[in-house]
Design an enzyme around this catalytic site. Structure first.
Site, PDB file in Angstrom:
ATOM      1  CE  LYS A 194      -3.949  -2.139   0.427  1.00  0.00           C
ATOM      2  NZ  LYS A 194      -4.895  -2.169  -0.645  1.00  0.00           N
ATOM      3  CB  CYS A 195      -0.032   4.710  -0.881  1.00  0.00           C
ATOM      4  SG  CYS A 195       0.677   6.357  -1.011  1.00  0.00           S
ATOM      5  N   PRO A 196       2.800   4.405   0.930  1.00  0.00           N
ATOM      6  CG  PRO A 196       4.592   5.606   1.917  1.00  0.00           C
ATOM      7  CD  PRO A 196       3.323   4.816   2.250  1.00  0.00           C
TER       8      PRO A 196
END
Length: 82
Positions: free
Chosen positions: A14-16
Site C-alpha cells: 500500500k501507499c507509499p
C-alpha cells in the site's frame, strides 16, 4: 508486450511503499532504461503518475490486468536521462 530492463513486484503493498520501492529500483537502472512495476493498490495509478511528473521519469504505459487473481496495474517507466 513492452520490453523492459528490470522488474519490480509491488503487489500487496500500500501507499507509499510501491513508490518508495520504485525509487530504489530506478537507482539501479541505467538512464533511458525501462522499469516494469506490478502493483495491486488502486491508488498506485495516480501515485505513479504524480511520481513521474515530479521526478522527470517517463510513464510509457499503464495497463490494468483484470485476469489476475487480484486486479493488477502494470507500469512501464523509463528512467530520465540525467
Amino acid at each position: 508486450m513492452m520490453e523492459f530492463h528490470q522488474e519490480l513486484d509491488a503487489r500487496g503493498l500500500k501507499c507509499p511503499l510501491p513508490i518508495l520501492r520504485c525509487k530504489k529500483a530506478l537507482a539501479d537502472v541505467a538512464p533511458g532504461e525501462i522499469l516494469k512495476v506490478t502493483a495491486t493498490d488502486p491508488g498506485s495509478v495516480k501515485d505513479f503518475q504524480a511520481f513521474c511528473k515530479q521526478t522527470g521519469h517517463e510513464m510509457l504505459s499503464v495497463v490494468e490486468n483484470e485476469d489476475a487473481p487480484q486486479k493488477e496495474f502494470i507500469f512501464h517507466i523509463r528512467k530520465r536521462l540525467q
